[in-house]
Design a protein around this motif. Structure first.
Motif, PDB file in Angstrom:
ATOM      1  N   PHE A   1       3.656 -51.820 -24.493  1.00 53.25           N
ATOM      2  CA  PHE A   1       3.870 -52.778 -23.396  1.00 53.25           C
ATOM      3  C   PHE A   1       2.573 -53.000 -22.632  1.00 53.25           C
ATOM      4  O   PHE A   1       2.215 -54.118 -22.282  1.00 53.25           O
ATOM      5  CB  PHE A   1       4.927 -52.260 -22.417  1.00 53.25           C
ATOM      6  N   ARG A   2       1.880 -51.906 -22.352  1.00 51.10           N
ATOM      7  CA  ARG A   2       0.656 -51.986 -21.552  1.00 51.10           C
ATOM      8  C   ARG A   2      -0.484 -52.672 -22.289  1.00 51.10           C
ATOM      9  O   ARG A   2      -1.331 -53.304 -21.693  1.00 51.10           O
ATOM     10  CB  ARG A   2       0.207 -50.573 -21.173  1.00 51.10           C
TER      11      ARG A   2
ATOM     12  N   THR B   1       5.672 -47.379 -24.428  1.00 47.49           N
ATOM     13  CA  THR B   1       5.094 -47.707 -23.132  1.00 47.49           C
ATOM     14  C   THR B   1       3.665 -48.223 -23.287  1.00 47.49           C
ATOM     15  O   THR B   1       3.277 -49.217 -22.672  1.00 47.49           O
ATOM     16  CB  THR B   1       5.121 -46.464 -22.215  1.00 47.49           C
TER      17      THR B   1
ATOM     18  N   ASN C   1       9.931 -49.402 -18.214  1.00 44.59           N
ATOM     19  CA  ASN C   1       8.502 -49.665 -18.394  1.00 44.59           C
ATOM     20  C   ASN C   1       8.167 -51.053 -18.917  1.00 44.59           C
ATOM     21  O   ASN C   1       7.000 -51.409 -19.021  1.00 44.59           O
ATOM     22  CB  ASN C   1       7.898 -48.613 -19.326  1.00 44.59           C
ATOM     23  N   THR C   2       9.197 -51.847 -19.238  1.00 41.89           N
ATOM     24  CA  THR C   2       8.938 -53.188 -19.759  1.00 41.89           C
ATOM     25  C   THR C   2       8.105 -54.028 -18.789  1.00 41.89           C
ATOM     26  O   THR C   2       7.312 -54.862 -19.187  1.00 41.89           O
ATOM     27  CB  THR C   2      10.271 -53.910 -20.059  1.00 41.89           C
ATOM     28  N   ARG C   3       8.264 -53.770 -17.487  1.00 36.65           N
ATOM     29  CA  ARG C   3       7.523 -54.548 -16.496  1.00 36.65           C
ATOM     30  C   ARG C   3       6.016 -54.368 -16.639  1.00 36.65           C
ATOM     31  O   ARG C   3       5.236 -55.150 -16.117  1.00 36.65           O
ATOM     32  CB  ARG C   3       7.953 -54.159 -15.078  1.00 36.65           C
ATOM     33  N   LEU C   4       5.591 -53.303 -17.349  1.00 36.03           N
ATOM     34  CA  LEU C   4       4.157 -53.078 -17.526  1.00 36.03           C
ATOM     35  C   LEU C   4       3.517 -54.160 -18.393  1.00 36.03           C
ATOM     36  O   LEU C   4       2.307 -54.355 -18.346  1.00 36.03           O
ATOM     37  CB  LEU C   4       3.910 -51.691 -18.144  1.00 36.03           C
ATOM     38  N   LEU C   5       4.341 -54.867 -19.171  1.00 35.62           N
ATOM     39  CA  LEU C   5       3.801 -55.929 -20.018  1.00 35.62           C
ATOM     40  C   LEU C   5       3.172 -57.050 -19.173  1.00 35.62           C
ATOM     41  O   LEU C   5       1.984 -57.312 -19.323  1.00 35.62           O
ATOM     42  CB  LEU C   5       4.890 -56.457 -20.955  1.00 35.62           C
TER      43      LEU C   5
ATOM     44  N   LEU D   1       7.548 -59.882  -9.505  1.00 34.25           N
ATOM     45  CA  LEU D   1       7.891 -58.547 -10.002  1.00 34.25           C
ATOM     46  C   LEU D   1       7.737 -57.497  -8.902  1.00 34.25           C
ATOM     47  O   LEU D   1       8.625 -56.663  -8.685  1.00 34.25           O
ATOM     48  CB  LEU D   1       6.941 -58.219 -11.159  1.00 34.25           C
TER      49      LEU D   1
END
Lengths: 231, 103
Positions: free
Chosen positions: B17-18, B14, A81-85, B45
């Motif tokens: 991060f969001r 989570t 879920n790090t890519r959600l940053l 990405l």
């Protein structure tokens, strides 16, 4: 809110609805797989509402079901879920209102939501795409998971319907227009090579993060072009 | 009980991060240069995500049906086919190939 739905034109609404339906099917399979692997029936529902990130939920359940331990499951889920940053950063402009809007808007940010938002230019349409897709996916995913958890194992393997190919195609279709830009395309190409080269050795999530090194290729190209113009 | 705790940790992490991006944006002015860099990052990405989720599963080759489906969808998208056609063609290709016994 009403003006939001008016901005969401019919074609965009239809595209979003299609992704929501596909998402609901994957949700059904997530609910069913989790329960049939011996985990409690509340787990898929709790996860889907509280975590709301499909890939990490599948990982989490797979690790626990195979006896991998809770810490490993959480760490892997977080890594995925790090890519959600960066995604949140890129679409953050549409949820910069009050803190409640920001909190809930952040919670419903997913790959598909970010991709649909990113594909729109006009600020009004961006907002409409974000909230339309975000709320639609949140509703359809949770409904699907609930059905799968309690309805048993009707759909377990969504690969039979090719849904595993549908989701990458959704992202590909939405990201394709931005690859028209030369530096972006170069960066993406380098990123893809890095991600594919490292994915046999690293756990899921890490290769995609490493791909971000490819962004440097867009900068280098700029400087190179500038130098060429200068000489 | 431990299971609930694990889900809560994953959920909170989570959300953090969001939330980081939108919160930062609400506080500081983002320069156009950073804005461009962010857009490039997200494109990279997504490209990497498309590639890995098409070709890789559990650190190994995901089989032929899935990337074939994504490829058909990608070609249609490139030829400016409607989004619905892209998605259905991708799913349909993979499903039919599997029906024919292609892994």
């Amino acid at each position: 809110m009403r003006s939001l739905w008016r901005t969401l034109d019919r074609a965009l609404a239809r595209d979003i609805a299609l992704v929501c339906v596909a998402c609901a099917f994957v949700g059904v399979s997530f609910g069913a797989i989790t329960v049939s692997s011996g985990l409690p029936v509340w787990l898929p529902t709790l996860m889907s509402v509280a975590v709301f990130a499909g890939a990490s939920q599948f990982m989490f359940v797979a690790i626990i079901a195979s006896g991998g331990g809770l810490v490993a499951a959480v760490v892997t889920g977080l890594l995925v879920n790090t890519r959600l940053l960066p995604l949140g950063f890129a679409v953050g402009d549409v949820i910069s209102g009050n803190w409640r809007q920001r909190l809930f808007g952040s919670h419903i940010t997913t790959d598909e939501v970010a991709a649909f938002t990113m594909a729109q230019r006009d600020p009004g349409t961006r907002r409409a795409a974000f909230w339309g897709c975000g709320l639609g996916l949140f509703a359809s995913w949770n409904l699907g998971v609930l059905l799968g958890a309690f309805g048993g194992t009707v759909i377990k393997d969504t690969n039979v319907f090719g849904l595993d190919a549908a989701f990458p195609a959704v992202l590909l279709a939405l990201v394709l227009p931005s690859l028209k830009d030369g530096p972006t395309r170069r960066a993406a190409a380098v990123g893809v090579v890095i991600a594919l080269a490292t994915s046999p050795f690293l756990t899921a999530g890490a290769p995609v993060l490493l791909a971000l090194v490819g962004v440097l290729a867009s900068l280098g190209g700029d400087r190179f072009a500038a130098k060429k113009v200068a000489t | 009980m431990m299971l609930v705790l694990a889900v809560v940790v994953l959920a909170v992490g989570t959300l953090a991060f969001r939330l980081a991006g939108p919160t930062l944006r609400a506080r500081v002015e983002i320069s156009p240069r950073i804005e461009t860099l962010m857009m490039v990052s997200v494109a990279v990405l997504f490209a990497a995500l498309v590639a890995t989720s098409s070709l890789v599963e559990n650190q190994a080759f995901a089989g032929y049906a899935r990337p074939a489906g994504v490829l058909v969808g990608g070609v249609l998208a490139w030829r400016k086919a409607p989004f619905v056609a892209v998605v259905l063609a991708a799913a349909g290709t993979a499903a039919v190939l599997r029906l024919l016994g292609v892994p």
